[in-house]
Enzyme design. Structure first.
Site, PDB file in Angstrom:
ATOM      1  N   ASP A 156      -0.976  13.854   2.609  1.00 22.96           N
ATOM      2  CA  ASP A 156      -1.265  14.647   3.812  1.00 22.96           C
ATOM      3  C   ASP A 156      -1.472  16.122   3.518  1.00 22.96           C
ATOM      4  O   ASP A 156      -2.276  16.783   4.161  1.00 22.96           O
ATOM      5  CB  ASP A 156      -0.088  14.549   4.802  1.00 22.96           C
ATOM      6  CG  ASP A 156      -0.173  13.326   5.700  1.00 22.96           C
ATOM      7  OD1 ASP A 156      -0.942  12.401   5.360  1.00 22.96           O
ATOM      8  OD2 ASP A 156       0.535  13.294   6.727  1.00 22.96           O
TER       9      ASP A 156
ATOM     10  N   HIS B 130     -14.129 -20.275   9.144  1.00 20.58           N
ATOM     11  CA  HIS B 130     -14.276 -20.636  10.550  1.00 20.58           C
ATOM     12  C   HIS B 130     -13.029 -21.393  11.016  1.00 20.58           C
ATOM     13  O   HIS B 130     -12.573 -22.272  10.287  1.00 20.58           O
ATOM     14  CB  HIS B 130     -15.511 -21.524  10.736  1.00 20.58           C
ATOM     15  CG  HIS B 130     -15.667 -21.977  12.138  1.00 20.58           C
ATOM     16  ND1 HIS B 130     -16.376 -21.250  13.076  1.00 20.58           N
ATOM     17  CD2 HIS B 130     -15.165 -23.061  12.794  1.00 20.58           C
ATOM     18  CE1 HIS B 130     -16.304 -21.891  14.236  1.00 20.58           C
ATOM     19  NE2 HIS B 130     -15.588 -22.988  14.085  1.00 20.58           N
TER      20      HIS B 130
HETATM   21  C1  FAD Z   1       3.566   9.256  14.361  1.00 21.24           C
HETATM   22  C2  FAD Z   1       2.698   8.979  13.160  1.00 21.24           C
HETATM   23  C3  FAD Z   1       2.058   7.750  13.036  1.00 21.24           C
HETATM   24  C4  FAD Z   1       1.254   7.482  11.939  1.00 21.24           C
HETATM   25  N1  FAD Z   1       0.619   6.265  11.850  1.00 21.24           N
HETATM   26  C5  FAD Z   1      -0.187   6.005  10.792  1.00 21.24           C
HETATM   27  C6  FAD Z   1      -0.866   4.744  10.664  1.00 21.24           C
HETATM   28  O1  FAD Z   1      -0.750   3.854  11.502  1.00 21.24           O
HETATM   29  N2  FAD Z   1      -1.655   4.551   9.589  1.00 21.24           N
HETATM   30  C7  FAD Z   1      -1.830   5.515   8.627  1.00 21.24           C
HETATM   31  O2  FAD Z   1      -2.561   5.281   7.671  1.00 21.24           O
HETATM   32  N3  FAD Z   1      -1.197   6.705   8.724  1.00 21.24           N
HETATM   33  C8  FAD Z   1      -0.390   6.969   9.776  1.00 21.24           C
HETATM   34  N4  FAD Z   1       0.256   8.173   9.863  1.00 21.24           N
HETATM   35  C9  FAD Z   1       0.113   9.139   8.759  1.00 21.24           C
HETATM   36  C10 FAD Z   1       1.027   8.760   7.589  1.00 21.24           C
HETATM   37  O3  FAD Z   1       2.354   8.597   8.010  1.00 21.24           O
HETATM   38  C11 FAD Z   1       0.909   9.855   6.537  1.00 21.24           C
HETATM   39  O4  FAD Z   1      -0.454   9.958   6.163  1.00 21.24           O
HETATM   40  C12 FAD Z   1       1.749   9.571   5.296  1.00 21.24           C
HETATM   41  O5  FAD Z   1       3.111   9.513   5.605  1.00 21.24           O
HETATM   42  C13 FAD Z   1       1.522  10.689   4.270  1.00 21.24           C
HETATM   43  O6  FAD Z   1       2.287  10.460   3.135  1.00 21.24           O
HETATM   44  P1  FAD Z   1       2.714  11.666   2.194  1.00 21.24           P
HETATM   45  O7  FAD Z   1       3.403  11.040   1.024  1.00 21.24           O
HETATM   46  O8  FAD Z   1       1.562  12.560   1.969  1.00 21.24           O
HETATM   47  O9  FAD Z   1       3.759  12.524   3.048  1.00 21.24           O
HETATM   48  P2  FAD Z   1       5.125  12.159   3.764  1.00 21.24           P
HETATM   49  O10 FAD Z   1       5.280  10.719   4.039  1.00 21.24           O
HETATM   50  O11 FAD Z   1       5.195  13.096   4.918  1.00 21.24           O
HETATM   51  O12 FAD Z   1       6.237  12.603   2.705  1.00 21.24           O
HETATM   52  C14 FAD Z   1       6.398  13.942   2.333  1.00 21.24           C
HETATM   53  C15 FAD Z   1       7.799  14.153   1.785  1.00 21.24           C
HETATM   54  O13 FAD Z   1       7.874  15.475   1.219  1.00 21.24           O
HETATM   55  C16 FAD Z   1       9.176  15.974   1.417  1.00 21.24           C
HETATM   56  N5  FAD Z   1       9.188  17.437   1.253  1.00 21.24           N
HETATM   57  C17 FAD Z   1       8.571  18.375   2.015  1.00 21.24           C
HETATM   58  N6  FAD Z   1       8.812  19.609   1.528  1.00 21.24           N
HETATM   59  C18 FAD Z   1       9.615  19.449   0.423  1.00 21.24           C
HETATM   60  C19 FAD Z   1      10.203  20.339  -0.527  1.00 21.24           C
HETATM   61  N7  FAD Z   1      10.015  21.660  -0.436  1.00 21.24           N
HETATM   62  N8  FAD Z   1      10.965  19.826  -1.524  1.00 21.24           N
HETATM   63  C20 FAD Z   1      11.157  18.484  -1.636  1.00 21.24           C
HETATM   64  N9  FAD Z   1      10.609  17.600  -0.778  1.00 21.24           N
HETATM   65  C21 FAD Z   1       9.852  18.064   0.241  1.00 21.24           C
HETATM   66  C22 FAD Z   1       9.536  15.508   2.821  1.00 21.24           C
HETATM   67  O14 FAD Z   1      10.955  15.477   2.965  1.00 21.24           O
HETATM   68  C23 FAD Z   1       8.916  14.103   2.838  1.00 21.24           C
HETATM   69  O15 FAD Z   1       9.891  13.144   2.447  1.00 21.24           O
HETATM   70  C24 FAD Z   1       1.077   8.470  10.944  1.00 21.24           C
HETATM   71  C25 FAD Z   1       1.729   9.716  11.056  1.00 21.24           C
HETATM   72  C26 FAD Z   1       2.527   9.964  12.156  1.00 21.24           C
HETATM   73  C27 FAD Z   1       3.243  11.302  12.262  1.00 21.24           C
END
Ligand code: FAD
Ligand code: NAD
Length: 455
Positions: free
Chosen positions: A308, A440
C-alpha cells in the site's frame, strides 16, 4: 552504536512485508522483519475483517429473510446482529492466519523484532520495542508500512466509525451515513444494510466506485436503490457535529443530514509520514507518496517500497506482486510486473469485479476500442441459481483484438474477470477465446457465448 547489522531489514509485517521477507530469506539472505504485530492492517482492519463482515452479514440477511423457499424458519424473538459473536468468529479466523504467517516466517529463518522503526540515517533504523530503543544497520531495506485512512480531512466532534473501531458497536445502528462511495464505503454500506441499518452514502464526485465501468456502476446504483440505500452524489461532507444524541453531517451544498452513526471512508494514504524518511534521503511527492523507480526503488538506492505505501495500488494482490518484484530485484533477477493487471473484486449486492481499463478510460486514452456487453439473462447457470441479473463487459482494441479491460456485475463476476485477467497477462487476444473449452454448468460457461460475439 549499531546493535546488529542485517543484509535486509523489512519494516511492516502485513502481506507485502511478510512475502518479501520470506522470499529473500528463502534465497539465503539474512533478513530482519520489524513490526509490533504480525499480520498487518490486512488481518486486523483491512481485507480480512471487511470480507468476513460481508460474509457473515450475507448469512445473517439470508436467514433473517428466510431466503430459501425450501426452509421453514420460525423465530420466537426478532433476530438481531450480534457484534460480540461476530468479533469472536473473526478473531478466530485472524489468529489462524497470523499463526500461519508466523510459522512460514520461522520456517524461512526470518528474524523478527516486535517494535516500530524510524530511519536514523541512510543505512540505519532506530527501533523501539517494549523495553528499549536501539540501532539496527542494513545493506538494503524494504518499507512495507501500509496505509491509513484520511480521516483527519473531515473535522468532527463525534467519534466516527471506520474499519479499525467497528467492534465498538454493540448493535446495528438505526441509521448510518457512509462518507465516501469508494471501495470501503460501498462494502460497509452493504454490511450495514444487510444487518438492518438505514444507509445513506455521500460521494463528493458524480460517480461512486471511480475505477469501475460506468454501466456496471449504474446497474449497482439501481440495485442499491431497490435495496433502500440512498446514494447522494456531487456533494462532499465538510464537517460533522455531535448534538445531544444526534449526529449532524454538514454538506457542501449548505444542507445537512442526520444519522445515528457516521462511517468514514474517504481514501487512504501511505504510512510514510512517521518514518523520518528525510534522514535516509528518501524523497516524497506532494501527496506524501514516495518517488519510485519502476522497480520500486526510492531516491535512496538501497531502500525499496512495497504494498500500500507505494501509493500505486492498495490491494492484497498488489502487496504480493510488489513484494515479488522487489525481492527479485534485490536478488538481481529483474522482474517488472504492471500494476494494471491487478484484478479487483467487491462482494456487494450484487458482486462486482474488474480488471484493466473501463470503456471511458480507454476512450480517454484515445484507443479505438470496441465493447462486448453480454447479459446473464438467458444463461443456464444463472437460471439454475436464480441470479439472472448481471452482465459482463469486455473492452478490446478493435484492430489487434487485445483485451484492454473486463468489468462485470452479478454472481460469478469475480471468476469471469479472473479468466480475462489471465488472458491479459498472457497477452492472449480476445479472438482466441473460441479455442477454449469451458466447464458446464458454471458461470464461466458464458465465455463460450462471448467467443461467438467477437468480430
Ligand atoms: C476496510 C478495508 C478493506 C479492504 N478490502 C480489501 C479487499 O477486499 N481486497 C483487497 O485486495 N484489498 C483490500 N483492502 C486493502 C488491503 O487490506 C491492503 O492492500 C493490504 O493490507 C496492504 O498490505 P501491506 O502489507 O502493504 O500493508 P498492511 O497490511 O497495512 O501492513 C502494514 C504493517 O506495517 C506496520 N508498520 C507501520 N509503520 C511501521 C513502523 N514505523 N515500524 C514497524 N512497523 C510499521 C503496521 O503495523 C502494519 O502491520 C482493504 C483495506 C481496508 C482498509
Ligand atoms: N475489495 C477491495 O479490493 C477493496 C476493499 C476496500 C478497500 N480497498 C482498497 O482501499 C483503498 C481505499 O478505500 P477507500 O474507499 O477509503 O478509498 P477510495 O479512494 O476507493 O474512495 C474514497 C471516496 O471518497 C470520496 N470522498 C473523499 N472525500 C470526501 C468527502 N469529504 N465527502 C464525500 N466523499 C468524499 C472520494 O471521491 C472517493 O470516491 C481502495 O482504493 C482500495 O485500493 C480495496
Amino acid at each position: 552504536m549499531v546493535k546488529q547489522h542485517f543484509d535486509i531489514v523489512v519494516i511492516g509485517a502485513g502481506p507485502a512485508g511478510i512475502e518479501c521477507a520470506k522470499m529473500l530469506a528463502d534465497n539465503g539472505k539474512q533478513v530482519l522483519l520489524i513490526d509490533k504485530n504480525i499480520g498487518g492492517s490486512y488481518c486486523f482492519a483491512g481485507s480480512v475483517v471487511s470480507n468476513l463482515l460481508l460474509h457473515i452479514s450475507y448469512l445473517y440477511e439470508r436467514s433473517v429473510n428466510k431466503a430459501s423457499n425450501f426452509i421453514n424458519v420460525e423465530y420466537d424473538k426478532s433476530p438481531s446482529f450480534d457484534f460480540k459473536k461476530a468479533k469472536k468468529y473473526i478473531d478466530g479466523v485472524t489468529s489462524k492466519l497470523v499463526k500461519d504467517f508466523q510459522d512460514d516466517l520461522e520456517e524461512s529463518g526470518v528474524q523478527i523484532i516486535r517494535g516500530t522503526a524510524v530511519f536514523e540515517d541512510a543505512n540505519t533504523f532506530r527501533v523501539t520495542d517494549d523495553k528499549q530503543s536501539f540501532l539496527i544497520g542494513f545493506s538494503k531495506a524494504v518499507i512495507a508500512t501500509g496505509s491509513n485512512n484520511m480521516g483527519a480531512n473531515v473535522p468532527s466532534t463525534k467519534k466516527l466509525l471506520d474499519s479499525t473501531n467497528i467492534f465498538e458497536l454493540t448493535a446495528a445502528p438505526k441509521s448510518v451515513i457512509v462518507v465516501g462511495g469508494g471501495f470501503i464505503g460501498t462494502e460497509f454500506a452493504t454490511f450495514f444494510r444487510r444487518i438492518g441499518s438505514t444507509v445513506t452514502i455521500i460521494e463528493k464526485t458524480e460517480k461512486v466506485l471511480a475505477t469501475i465501468d460506468r454501466q456496471v456502476v449504474k446497474d449497482y446504483e439501481d440495485q442499491m436503490k431497490k435495496n433502500g440505500v440512498e446514494i447522494v452524489k456531487g456533494v462532499s461532507v465538510e464537517r460533522i457535529e455531535k448534538v445531544g444524541n444526534k449526529t449532524i453531517v454538514f454538506l457542501s451544498n449548505d444542507t445537512k443530514l442526520e444519522s445515528e452513526e457516521v462511517f468514514l471512508s474517504i481514501g487512504r494514504k501511505p504510512n510514510m509520514g512517521r518514518l523520518s524518511v528525510d534522514a535516509a534521503g528518501i524523497k516524497l511527492c506532494e501527496k506524501g507518496f514516495p518517488k519510485l523507480t519502476k522497480n520500486l526503488r526510492t531516491t535512496n538506492r538501497n531502500v525499496y517500497v512495497v504494498g500500500d505505501c507505494t501509493g500505486i495500488n492498495m490491494f492484497v494482490n498488489w502487496a504480493y506482486m510488489s513484494a515479488d518484484m522487489v525481492a527479485n530485484d534485490i536478488l538481481e533477477r529483474s522482474k517488472i510486473i504492471s500494476a494494471d493487471y491487478c484484478p479487483r473484486i467487491l462482494h456487494l449486492d450484487p458482486e462486482i469485479a474488474a480488471v484493466g481499463l473501463s470503456e471511458d478510460k480507454a476512450k480517454e486514452q484515445g484507443i479505438e476500442c470496441k465493447v462486448i456487453r453480454h447479459t446473464f439473462k438467458n444463461f443456464e447457470k444463472a437460471i439454475m441459481s436464480g441470479t439472472l441479473k448481471g452482465f459482463i463487459k469486455i473492452i478490446y482494441d478493435d484492430s489487434t483484438k487485445k483485451i484492454l479491460g473486463c468489468h462485470a456485475i452479478g454472481s460469478g463476476a469475480a471468476d469471469l474477470v479472473t479468466t480475462f485477467s489471465m488472458m491479459i497477462q498472457s497477452k492472449i487476444s480476445l479472438n482466441k477465446l473460441e479455442d477454449f473449452v469451458f466447464n458446464h454448468p458454471t458461470f464461466s460457461g458464458v465465455l463460450a457465448d462471448i467467443a461467438g460475439k467477437v468480430k
